[in-house]
Design a protein around this motif. Structure first.
Motif, PDB file in Angstrom:
ATOM      1  N   GLY A   1       0.420  -2.143   0.516  1.00  0.00           N
ATOM      2  CA  GLY A   1       1.026  -3.190  -0.289  1.00  0.00           C
ATOM      3  C   GLY A   1       2.090  -3.906   0.515  1.00  0.00           C
ATOM      4  N   GLY A   2       2.947  -4.611  -0.190  1.00  0.00           N
ATOM      5  CA  GLY A   2       4.018  -5.329   0.459  1.00  0.00           C
ATOM      6  C   GLY A   2       4.325  -6.612  -0.264  1.00  0.00           C
TER       7      GLY A   2
ATOM      8  N   GLY B   1      -8.782  -7.303   5.326  1.00  0.00           N
ATOM      9  CA  GLY B   1      -8.896  -8.698   4.902  1.00  0.00           C
ATOM     10  C   GLY B   1      -7.811  -9.066   3.905  1.00  0.00           C
ATOM     11  N   ILE B   2      -7.390 -10.322   3.957  1.00  0.00           N
ATOM     12  CA  ILE B   2      -6.398 -10.846   3.016  1.00  0.00           C
ATOM     13  C   ILE B   2      -7.127 -11.785   2.065  1.00  0.00           C
ATOM     14  CG2 ILE B   2      -4.298 -12.239   2.760  1.00  0.00           C
ATOM     15  CD1 ILE B   2      -3.841  -9.544   4.190  1.00  0.00           C
ATOM     16  N   LEU B   3      -6.939 -11.580   0.773  1.00  0.00           N
ATOM     17  CA  LEU B   3      -7.566 -12.407  -0.248  1.00  0.00           C
ATOM     18  C   LEU B   3      -6.503 -13.015  -1.141  1.00  0.00           C
ATOM     19  CD1 LEU B   3      -9.422  -9.565   0.032  1.00  0.00           C
ATOM     20  CD2 LEU B   3     -10.947 -11.076  -1.207  1.00  0.00           C
ATOM     21  N   PHE B   4      -6.757 -14.224  -1.579  1.00  0.00           N
ATOM     22  CA  PHE B   4      -5.885 -14.900  -2.531  1.00  0.00           C
ATOM     23  C   PHE B   4      -6.694 -15.210  -3.786  1.00  0.00           C
ATOM     24  CE2 PHE B   4      -3.911 -15.973   1.523  1.00  0.00           C
ATOM     25  CZ  PHE B   4      -2.566 -15.800   1.250  1.00  0.00           C
ATOM     26  N   SER B   5      -6.040 -15.146  -4.926  1.00  0.00           N
ATOM     27  CA  SER B   5      -6.659 -15.651  -6.156  1.00  0.00           C
ATOM     28  C   SER B   5      -5.726 -16.697  -6.735  1.00  0.00           C
ATOM     29  CB  SER B   5      -6.924 -14.531  -7.163  1.00  0.00           C
ATOM     30  OG  SER B   5      -5.716 -13.980  -7.626  1.00  0.00           O
TER      31      SER B   5
ATOM     32  N   TRP C   1       5.571 -16.636   0.135  1.00  0.00           N
ATOM     33  CA  TRP C   1       4.832 -17.886  -0.009  1.00  0.00           C
ATOM     34  C   TRP C   1       5.766 -19.083  -0.061  1.00  0.00           C
ATOM     35  CZ3 TRP C   1       0.897 -20.774   0.657  1.00  0.00           C
ATOM     36  CH2 TRP C   1       0.590 -21.840  -0.183  1.00  0.00           C
ATOM     37  N   ARG C   2       6.731 -19.022  -0.910  1.00  0.00           N
ATOM     38  CA  ARG C   2       7.762 -20.049  -1.034  1.00  0.00           C
ATOM     39  C   ARG C   2       9.106 -19.343  -1.129  1.00  0.00           C
ATOM     40  NH1 ARG C   2       4.101 -23.183   0.090  1.00  0.00           N
ATOM     41  NH2 ARG C   2       3.158 -24.710  -1.275  1.00  0.00           N
ATOM     42  N   ASP C   3      10.182 -20.083  -0.861  1.00  0.00           N
ATOM     43  CA  ASP C   3      11.508 -19.465  -0.944  1.00  0.00           C
ATOM     44  C   ASP C   3      11.747 -18.856  -2.317  1.00  0.00           C
ATOM     45  OD1 ASP C   3      12.120 -20.131   1.648  1.00  0.00           O
ATOM     46  OD2 ASP C   3      13.141 -21.986   1.115  1.00  0.00           O
ATOM     47  N   ASP C   4      11.239 -19.514  -3.343  1.00  0.00           N
ATOM     48  CA  ASP C   4      11.466 -19.039  -4.703  1.00  0.00           C
ATOM     49  C   ASP C   4      10.253 -18.330  -5.296  1.00  0.00           C
ATOM     50  OD1 ASP C   4       9.884 -21.298  -4.801  1.00  0.00           O
ATOM     51  OD2 ASP C   4      10.810 -22.092  -6.618  1.00  0.00           O
ATOM     52  N   ALA C   5       9.215 -18.100  -4.490  1.00  0.00           N
ATOM     53  CA  ALA C   5       7.990 -17.524  -5.040  1.00  0.00           C
ATOM     54  C   ALA C   5       7.318 -16.596  -4.042  1.00  0.00           C
ATOM     55  CB  ALA C   5       7.020 -18.625  -5.460  1.00  0.00           C
ATOM     56  N   GLY C   6       7.780 -15.354  -4.034  1.00  0.00           N
ATOM     57  CA  GLY C   6       7.089 -14.345  -3.249  1.00  0.00           C
ATOM     58  C   GLY C   6       5.936 -13.784  -4.054  1.00  0.00           C
ATOM     59  N   LEU C   7       4.923 -13.320  -3.366  1.00  0.00           N
ATOM     60  CA  LEU C   7       3.771 -12.717  -4.031  1.00  0.00           C
ATOM     61  C   LEU C   7       3.647 -11.265  -3.570  1.00  0.00           C
ATOM     62  CD1 LEU C   7       1.184 -15.613  -3.522  1.00  0.00           C
ATOM     63  CD2 LEU C   7       2.357 -15.009  -5.647  1.00  0.00           C
ATOM     64  N   THR C   8       3.471 -10.368  -4.523  1.00  0.00           N
ATOM     65  CA  THR C   8       3.272  -8.963  -4.192  1.00  0.00           C
ATOM     66  C   THR C   8       1.905  -8.786  -3.567  1.00  0.00           C
ATOM     67  OG1 THR C   8       4.708  -8.272  -6.003  1.00  0.00           O
ATOM     68  CG2 THR C   8       3.164  -6.628  -5.149  1.00  0.00           C
ATOM     69  N   LEU C   9       1.859  -8.127  -2.441  1.00  0.00           N
ATOM     70  CA  LEU C   9       0.608  -7.843  -1.743  1.00  0.00           C
ATOM     71  C   LEU C   9       0.014  -6.578  -2.354  1.00  0.00           C
ATOM     72  CD1 LEU C   9      -1.256  -8.661   0.584  1.00  0.00           C
ATOM     73  CD2 LEU C   9       0.207  -7.373   2.128  1.00  0.00           C
ATOM     74  N   GLU C  10      -1.091  -6.766  -3.076  1.00  0.00           N
ATOM     75  CA  GLU C  10      -1.715  -5.666  -3.814  1.00  0.00           C
ATOM     76  C   GLU C  10      -2.928  -5.131  -3.062  1.00  0.00           C
ATOM     77  OE1 GLU C  10      -2.504  -6.756  -7.932  1.00  0.00           O
ATOM     78  OE2 GLU C  10      -1.134  -8.440  -7.686  1.00  0.00           O
TER      79      GLU C  10
ATOM     80  N   ALA D   1      -1.950 -17.408  -6.934  1.00  0.00           N
ATOM     81  CA  ALA D   1      -1.233 -16.703  -7.991  1.00  0.00           C
ATOM     82  C   ALA D   1      -1.046 -15.237  -7.617  1.00  0.00           C
ATOM     83  CB  ALA D   1      -1.989 -16.812  -9.310  1.00  0.00           C
ATOM     84  N   ALA D   2      -1.921 -14.731  -6.734  1.00  0.00           N
ATOM     85  CA  ALA D   2      -1.859 -13.334  -6.306  1.00  0.00           C
ATOM     86  C   ALA D   2      -2.452 -13.225  -4.904  1.00  0.00           C
ATOM     87  CB  ALA D   2      -2.629 -12.445  -7.277  1.00  0.00           C
ATOM     88  N   VAL D   3      -2.049 -12.165  -4.201  1.00  0.00           N
ATOM     89  CA  VAL D   3      -2.561 -11.914  -2.853  1.00  0.00           C
ATOM     90  C   VAL D   3      -2.916 -10.430  -2.748  1.00  0.00           C
ATOM     91  CG1 VAL D   3      -0.243 -11.599  -1.870  1.00  0.00           C
ATOM     92  CG2 VAL D   3      -2.133 -12.223  -0.372  1.00  0.00           C
ATOM     93  N   TYR D   4      -3.995 -10.153  -2.028  1.00  0.00           N
ATOM     94  CA  TYR D   4      -4.537  -8.806  -1.934  1.00  0.00           C
ATOM     95  C   TYR D   4      -4.818  -8.441  -0.482  1.00  0.00           C
ATOM     96  CZ  TYR D   4      -5.419  -9.874  -6.810  1.00  0.00           C
ATOM     97  OH  TYR D   4      -5.270 -10.251  -8.114  1.00  0.00           O
ATOM     98  N   LEU D   5      -4.725  -7.162  -0.189  1.00  0.00           N
ATOM     99  CA  LEU D   5      -5.098  -6.600   1.101  1.00  0.00           C
ATOM    100  C   LEU D   5      -6.245  -5.639   0.844  1.00  0.00           C
ATOM    101  CD1 LEU D   5      -4.603  -5.969   4.136  1.00  0.00           C
ATOM    102  CD2 LEU D   5      -2.946  -4.244   3.367  1.00  0.00           C
TER     103      LEU D   5
END
Length: 195
Positions: free
Chosen positions: A156-157, A121-125, A161-170, A112-116
């Motif tokens: 950030g950035g 390190g890259i984290l996903f929640s 993830w998917r063509d229709d679902a980008g995730l903001t890199l927080e 649902a979210a991605v973090y730097l």
């Protein structure tokens, strides 16, 4: 939770919990920590037995305070976390062309979210309540980079993830991850502090 574990809990409900003996490292490996490893602050020996790994993964959950544990029959074995309670692998499904994330047990992990973090390190929640947080395995950073656009300041950035679902890199501070996502990285340290 396995039925055999539920039966053992019903039969022996008052077995004391233990801490310090099991570690989940930053690469998604389960490690057994004997007294010498604990005293030395060492990670311990990796567990390689496939059936035991499956048993641990099926009986791994968190208590109401955010301490993760493995329910080993009637005994709750609290887990020391190398960083996060989950580690995910990023792969490309060549049949569909889609990216996939799976946790250390091989289960799908829907981000649902991605973090730097400030250590790179890259984290996903995910969207579970409370949200589960997972560290991306370091072997998958190149594939992640192929699908991410980083901001010029590196804070950030966007992750495609998917063509229709980008995730903001927080951005997130590594020192704040445990509190932000409501888990306890070291139940042994918490137990020592309260005794």
């Amino acid at each position: 939770m396995d039925d055999i574990v539920k039966q053992a809990l019903a039969k022996w409900p008052n077995v004391p919990h233990c801490t310090g003996w099991l570690l989940f490292d930053r690469r998604g490996n389960w490690r057994m920590r004997d007294e010498a490893a604990q005293a030395a602050g060492a990670p311990g020996e990796p567990i390689r037995h496939a059936a035991l790994l499956g048993f641990i993964n099926r009986n791994y959950e968190a208590d109401e305070t955010g301490q993760w544990f493995f329910q080993n029959g009637p005994q709750r074995v609290y887990v020391e976390l190398g960083y996060t309670p989950f580690v995910v692998r990023l792969a490309r499904d060549y049949a569909t062309g889609l990216l996939t994330l799976t946790d250390q047990a091989g289960n799908a992990f829907e981000p649902a979210a991605v973090y730097l973090d400030d250590d790179g390190g890259i984290l996903f929640s995910d969207s579970a309540r409370p949200a589960r947080v997972a560290l991306l395995h370091d072997h998958d950073l190149d594939l992640f980079s192929e699908h991410a656009d980083l901001a010029a300041d590196g804070q950030g950035g966007q992750f495609h993830w998917r063509d229709d679902a980008g995730l903001t890199l927080e951005p997130v501070r590594k020192a704040e991850v445990e509190k932000r996502f409501g888990f306890v990285a070291s139940p042994a340290a918490r137990a020592a502090a309260s005794s």
